[in-house]
Design a protein around this motif. Structure first.
Motif, PDB file in Angstrom:
ATOM      1  N   MET A  99     -30.319 -64.461 -36.114  1.00 58.72           N
ATOM      2  CA  MET A  99     -30.766 -63.156 -35.607  1.00 58.72           C
ATOM      3  C   MET A  99     -32.129 -63.293 -34.946  1.00 58.72           C
ATOM      4  O   MET A  99     -32.378 -62.734 -33.872  1.00 58.72           O
ATOM      5  CB  MET A  99     -30.792 -62.115 -36.736  1.00 58.72           C
ATOM      6  N   LEU A 100     -33.029 -64.042 -35.591  1.00 58.16           N
ATOM      7  CA  LEU A 100     -34.360 -64.235 -34.992  1.00 58.16           C
ATOM      8  C   LEU A 100     -34.247 -65.024 -33.691  1.00 58.16           C
ATOM      9  O   LEU A 100     -34.943 -64.735 -32.710  1.00 58.16           O
ATOM     10  CB  LEU A 100     -35.279 -64.949 -35.984  1.00 58.16           C
ATOM     11  N   ALA A 101     -33.330 -65.996 -33.682  1.00 57.77           N
ATOM     12  CA  ALA A 101     -33.146 -66.804 -32.471  1.00 57.77           C
ATOM     13  C   ALA A 101     -32.553 -65.977 -31.332  1.00 57.77           C
ATOM     14  O   ALA A 101     -32.700 -66.329 -30.160  1.00 57.77           O
ATOM     15  CB  ALA A 101     -32.250 -68.008 -32.776  1.00 57.77           C
ATOM     16  N   ALA A 102     -31.872 -64.873 -31.672  1.00 60.37           N
ATOM     17  CA  ALA A 102     -31.225 -64.048 -30.643  1.00 60.37           C
ATOM     18  C   ALA A 102     -32.209 -63.082 -29.967  1.00 60.37           C
ATOM     19  O   ALA A 102     -31.859 -62.412 -28.994  1.00 60.37           O
ATOM     20  CB  ALA A 102     -30.068 -63.263 -31.268  1.00 60.37           C
ATOM     21  N   THR A 107     -35.551 -57.561 -26.201  1.00 59.15           N
ATOM     22  CA  THR A 107     -35.148 -56.987 -27.491  1.00 59.15           C
ATOM     23  C   THR A 107     -36.079 -55.841 -27.887  1.00 59.15           C
ATOM     24  O   THR A 107     -37.299 -56.014 -27.931  1.00 59.15           O
ATOM     25  CB  THR A 107     -35.166 -58.070 -28.593  1.00 59.15           C
ATOM     26  N   LYS A 108     -35.499 -54.672 -28.181  1.00 62.78           N
ATOM     27  CA  LYS A 108     -36.294 -53.522 -28.615  1.00 62.78           C
ATOM     28  C   LYS A 108     -36.177 -53.279 -30.112  1.00 62.78           C
ATOM     29  O   LYS A 108     -37.084 -52.699 -30.707  1.00 62.78           O
ATOM     30  CB  LYS A 108     -35.842 -52.260 -27.853  1.00 62.78           C
ATOM     31  N   ALA A 109     -35.054 -53.680 -30.699  1.00 66.38           N
ATOM     32  CA  ALA A 109     -34.868 -53.418 -32.129  1.00 66.38           C
ATOM     33  C   ALA A 109     -33.944 -54.452 -32.747  1.00 66.38           C
ATOM     34  O   ALA A 109     -33.079 -55.012 -32.081  1.00 66.38           O
ATOM     35  CB  ALA A 109     -34.287 -52.022 -32.340  1.00 66.38           C
ATOM     36  N   ILE A 110     -34.184 -54.684 -34.056  1.00 68.11           N
ATOM     37  CA  ILE A 110     -33.277 -55.492 -34.872  1.00 68.11           C
ATOM     38  C   ILE A 110     -32.759 -54.580 -35.970  1.00 68.11           C
ATOM     39  O   ILE A 110     -33.551 -53.938 -36.672  1.00 68.11           O
ATOM     40  CB  ILE A 110     -34.013 -56.691 -35.511  1.00 68.11           C
ATOM     41  N   LEU A 111     -31.437 -54.479 -36.109  1.00 69.28           N
ATOM     42  CA  LEU A 111     -30.844 -53.689 -37.184  1.00 69.28           C
ATOM     43  C   LEU A 111     -30.479 -54.612 -38.339  1.00 69.28           C
ATOM     44  O   LEU A 111     -29.922 -55.692 -38.119  1.00 69.28           O
ATOM     45  CB  LEU A 111     -29.565 -52.976 -36.715  1.00 69.28           C
ATOM     46  N   LEU A 112     -30.786 -54.155 -39.549  1.00 72.65           N
ATOM     47  CA  LEU A 112     -30.405 -54.884 -40.759  1.00 72.65           C
ATOM     48  C   LEU A 112     -29.623 -53.920 -41.638  1.00 72.65           C
ATOM     49  O   LEU A 112     -29.997 -52.745 -41.750  1.00 72.65           O
ATOM     50  CB  LEU A 112     -31.654 -55.374 -41.509  1.00 72.65           C
ATOM     51  N   CYS A 113     -28.559 -54.383 -42.252  1.00 71.44           N
ATOM     52  CA  CYS A 113     -27.704 -53.499 -43.046  1.00 71.44           C
ATOM     53  C   CYS A 113     -27.621 -54.051 -44.470  1.00 71.44           C
ATOM     54  O   CYS A 113     -27.022 -55.097 -44.698  1.00 71.44           O
ATOM     55  CB  CYS A 113     -26.314 -53.435 -42.404  1.00 71.44           C
ATOM     56  N   SER A 114     -28.248 -53.332 -45.419  1.00 70.91           N
ATOM     57  CA  SER A 114     -28.354 -53.858 -46.783  1.00 70.91           C
ATOM     58  C   SER A 114     -28.013 -52.784 -47.804  1.00 70.91           C
ATOM     59  O   SER A 114     -28.765 -51.830 -47.958  1.00 70.91           O
ATOM     60  CB  SER A 114     -29.775 -54.384 -47.026  1.00 70.91           C
ATOM     61  N   PRO A 115     -26.898 -52.920 -48.540  1.00 79.16           N
ATOM     62  CA  PRO A 115     -25.897 -53.978 -48.430  1.00 79.16           C
ATOM     63  C   PRO A 115     -25.051 -53.806 -47.173  1.00 79.16           C
ATOM     64  O   PRO A 115     -24.867 -52.700 -46.700  1.00 79.16           O
ATOM     65  CB  PRO A 115     -25.037 -53.797 -49.686  1.00 79.16           C
ATOM     66  N   ALA A 135     -40.370 -61.758 -36.049  1.00 77.26           N
ATOM     67  CA  ALA A 135     -39.941 -61.106 -34.814  1.00 77.26           C
ATOM     68  C   ALA A 135     -41.183 -60.632 -34.069  1.00 77.26           C
ATOM     69  O   ALA A 135     -42.186 -60.274 -34.695  1.00 77.26           O
ATOM     70  CB  ALA A 135     -39.024 -59.939 -35.127  1.00 77.26           C
ATOM     71  N   PRO A 136     -41.167 -60.634 -32.727  1.00 77.93           N
ATOM     72  CA  PRO A 136     -42.333 -60.175 -31.961  1.00 77.93           C
ATOM     73  C   PRO A 136     -42.764 -58.777 -32.426  1.00 77.93           C
ATOM     74  O   PRO A 136     -41.921 -57.962 -32.795  1.00 77.93           O
ATOM     75  CB  PRO A 136     -41.814 -60.141 -30.520  1.00 77.93           C
ATOM     76  N   THR A 137     -44.073 -58.499 -32.383  1.00 75.88           N
ATOM     77  CA  THR A 137     -44.591 -57.283 -33.022  1.00 75.88           C
ATOM     78  C   THR A 137     -44.122 -55.994 -32.359  1.00 75.88           C
ATOM     79  O   THR A 137     -44.196 -54.943 -32.965  1.00 75.88           O
ATOM     80  CB  THR A 137     -46.140 -57.291 -33.023  1.00 75.88           C
ATOM     81  N   ASP A 138     -43.641 -56.060 -31.114  1.00 76.13           N
ATOM     82  CA  ASP A 138     -43.195 -54.821 -30.471  1.00 76.13           C
ATOM     83  C   ASP A 138     -41.707 -54.533 -30.714  1.00 76.13           C
ATOM     84  O   ASP A 138     -41.154 -53.599 -30.156  1.00 76.13           O
ATOM     85  CB  ASP A 138     -43.482 -54.865 -28.962  1.00 76.13           C
ATOM     86  N   VAL A 139     -41.072 -55.344 -31.565  1.00 76.04           N
ATOM     87  CA  VAL A 139     -39.655 -55.110 -31.888  1.00 76.04           C
ATOM     88  C   VAL A 139     -39.574 -54.267 -33.159  1.00 76.04           C
ATOM     89  O   VAL A 139     -40.161 -54.613 -34.183  1.00 76.04           O
ATOM     90  CB  VAL A 139     -38.911 -56.454 -32.093  1.00 76.04           C
ATOM     91  N   LEU A 140     -38.840 -53.151 -33.073  1.00 75.56           N
ATOM     92  CA  LEU A 140     -38.671 -52.285 -34.237  1.00 75.56           C
ATOM     93  C   LEU A 140     -37.650 -52.915 -35.180  1.00 75.56           C
ATOM     94  O   LEU A 140     -36.639 -53.451 -34.737  1.00 75.56           O
ATOM     95  CB  LEU A 140     -38.167 -50.916 -33.757  1.00 75.56           C
ATOM     96  N   VAL A 141     -37.922 -52.839 -36.480  1.00 73.46           N
ATOM     97  CA  VAL A 141     -36.975 -53.360 -37.471  1.00 73.46           C
ATOM     98  C   VAL A 141     -36.389 -52.177 -38.237  1.00 73.46           C
ATOM     99  O   VAL A 141     -37.117 -51.430 -38.898  1.00 73.46           O
ATOM    100  CB  VAL A 141     -37.663 -54.358 -38.431  1.00 73.46           C
ATOM    101  N   LEU A 142     -35.085 -51.992 -38.113  1.00 68.03           N
ATOM    102  CA  LEU A 142     -34.389 -50.861 -38.728  1.00 68.03           C
ATOM    103  C   LEU A 142     -33.560 -51.355 -39.897  1.00 68.03           C
ATOM    104  O   LEU A 142     -32.653 -52.167 -39.707  1.00 68.03           O
ATOM    105  CB  LEU A 142     -33.457 -50.217 -37.697  1.00 68.03           C
ATOM    106  N   LEU A 143     -33.883 -50.887 -41.078  1.00 60.51           N
ATOM    107  CA  LEU A 143     -33.162 -51.319 -42.279  1.00 60.51           C
ATOM    108  C   LEU A 143     -32.267 -50.171 -42.744  1.00 60.51           C
ATOM    109  O   LEU A 143     -32.751 -49.139 -43.207  1.00 60.51           O
ATOM    110  CB  LEU A 143     -34.183 -51.705 -43.367  1.00 60.51           C
ATOM    111  N   ASP A 144     -30.962 -50.369 -42.606  1.00 63.20           N
ATOM    112  CA  ASP A 144     -29.973 -49.343 -42.956  1.00 63.20           C
ATOM    113  C   ASP A 144     -29.567 -49.527 -44.418  1.00 63.20           C
ATOM    114  O   ASP A 144     -28.924 -50.525 -44.770  1.00 63.20           O
ATOM    115  CB  ASP A 144     -28.768 -49.492 -42.017  1.00 63.20           C
TER     116      ASP A 144
END
Ligand SMILES: *Cc1c(COP(=O)(O)O)cnc(C)c1O
Length: 316
Positions: A99-102, A107-115, A135-144
């Motif tokens: 995911m980090l390599a992608a 990239t504006k956001a990374i979604l994470l789904c837990s569980p 992840a670069p600091t301007d990328v939003l991290v969304l934890l679902d």
């Protein structure tokens, strides 16, 4: 809860509280944050869409795990941005390295789904911290965290402390699962005040209807009873998982209210076997079958059908 909703139905001619003040105050107290750090909407899917709409335009990219929640690619597509689905590992977990390599400069956001829905494992604290650090600091991290109430793994990420220290983390929660209000559509996000203000500004007015506001507040007040029901479900989940593992199933860690059988191209066949026995499951063609944890009787049927299938096909 039902009484609160039927009482409120007497006032259907009235507009709801546009800002959902009471509901937001309850949620702020629950999470120990300021009210301006919470935005509510017509299900967490709508909140996710509002966030991505505020953030993305055509040509931007959003990275998410796959297989995961079906709404992710749809919410990304609505904004005109490009989905970057990153395959899960063989045991149904997020592949954090991949995911980090992608991530690219688009990239504006990374979604994470837990569980993760539909496979079941959570992310760990270390994994989410790594995403937030690398992840670069301007990328939003969304934890679902749609199924957070069902999580019992001691390794699971705890988003509260991370929210306090990472301004670009946004946590998504819903009343659709443990609170049983899927039909009323209430979800929310918790994040940094300025960011949440921007999301609110980009959200549809009257995003949560009057009955849904009342029901959500009532179910928060009934929290202990609801959580006792969740505890019962978790006991059944553990019984189901143990029985399936004894049959030889190699199950990913089940931390939601479902289990995942990764049968690949047999998903349709297995789903039909469950349907014939009166249990509706969710097949994902070529990937597997998600089975919701039911009551004891339904779970016994699941165990019986899965056992027969396992006996006929020793290699899974
Ligand atoms: C069910 C679910 C949601 C919740 O969707 P709502 O729009 O709040 O009903 C969000 N994320 C995941 C992973 C889910 O499974």
């Amino acid at each position: 809860m039902l009484t609160a909703v039927t009482d409120a139905a007497a006032d259907l001619n009235r507009y709801p509280d546009m800002a959902s003040v009471e509901l937001i105050d309850h949620l702020a107290a629950l999470h120990g944050v300021e009210a301006e750090q919470i935005v509510v909407g017509n299900g967490s899917t709508a909140v996710l869409e509002a966030i991505l709409r505020a953030l993305c335009e055509a040509g931007d990219e959003v990275v998410f795990p796959w297989r995961s929640f079906e709404a992710y690619p749809i919410a990304v597509a609505v904004t005109g941005a490009t989905s970057v689905p990153v395959p899960l590992t063989a045991d149904g977990r997020h592949d954090v390295d991949a995911m980090l390599a992608a991530v690219t400069e688009r990239t504006k956001a990374i979604l994470l789904c837990s569980p993760n829905n539909p496979t079941g494992p959570t992310l760990t604290q270390a994994e989410v911290e790594r995403v937030l650090q690398e992840a670069p600091t301007d990328v939003l991290v969304l934890l679902d965290e749609a199924y957070i109430e069902f999580v019992r793994s001691p390794d699971a990420v705890e988003s509260g402390p991370l929210l306090a220290t990472h301004p670009r983390l946004v946590v998504l929660r819903t009343f659709s699962k443990a609170y049983g209000l899927a039909g009323l559509r209430v979800g929310y996000a918790v994040g940094r005040g300025r960011l949440v203000g921007g999301i609110r500004a980009a959200s549809t007015p009257f995003g949560v209807n009057a009955l849904a506001q009342v029901a959500a507040v009532a179910s928060l007040q009934a929290g202990p009873e609801l959580m006792a029901r969740v505890d019962d479900l978790v006991v059944e989940r553990e019984r189901l998982v143990a029985a399936l593992r004894r049959q030889g199933w190699d199950l990913p860690d089940a931390q939601g209210n479902f289990v995942w059988l990764a049968v690949g191209d047999q998903a349709g066949v297995l789903a039909r076997a469950f349907a014939d026995a009166g249990v509706l499951v969710r097949p994902f063609a070529g990937e597997g079958v998600r089975i919701s944890v039911g009551d004891r009787e339904a779970n016994d049927v699941v165990i019986a059908v899965a056992g027969e299938y396992a006996a006929e096909r020793p290699r899974r």
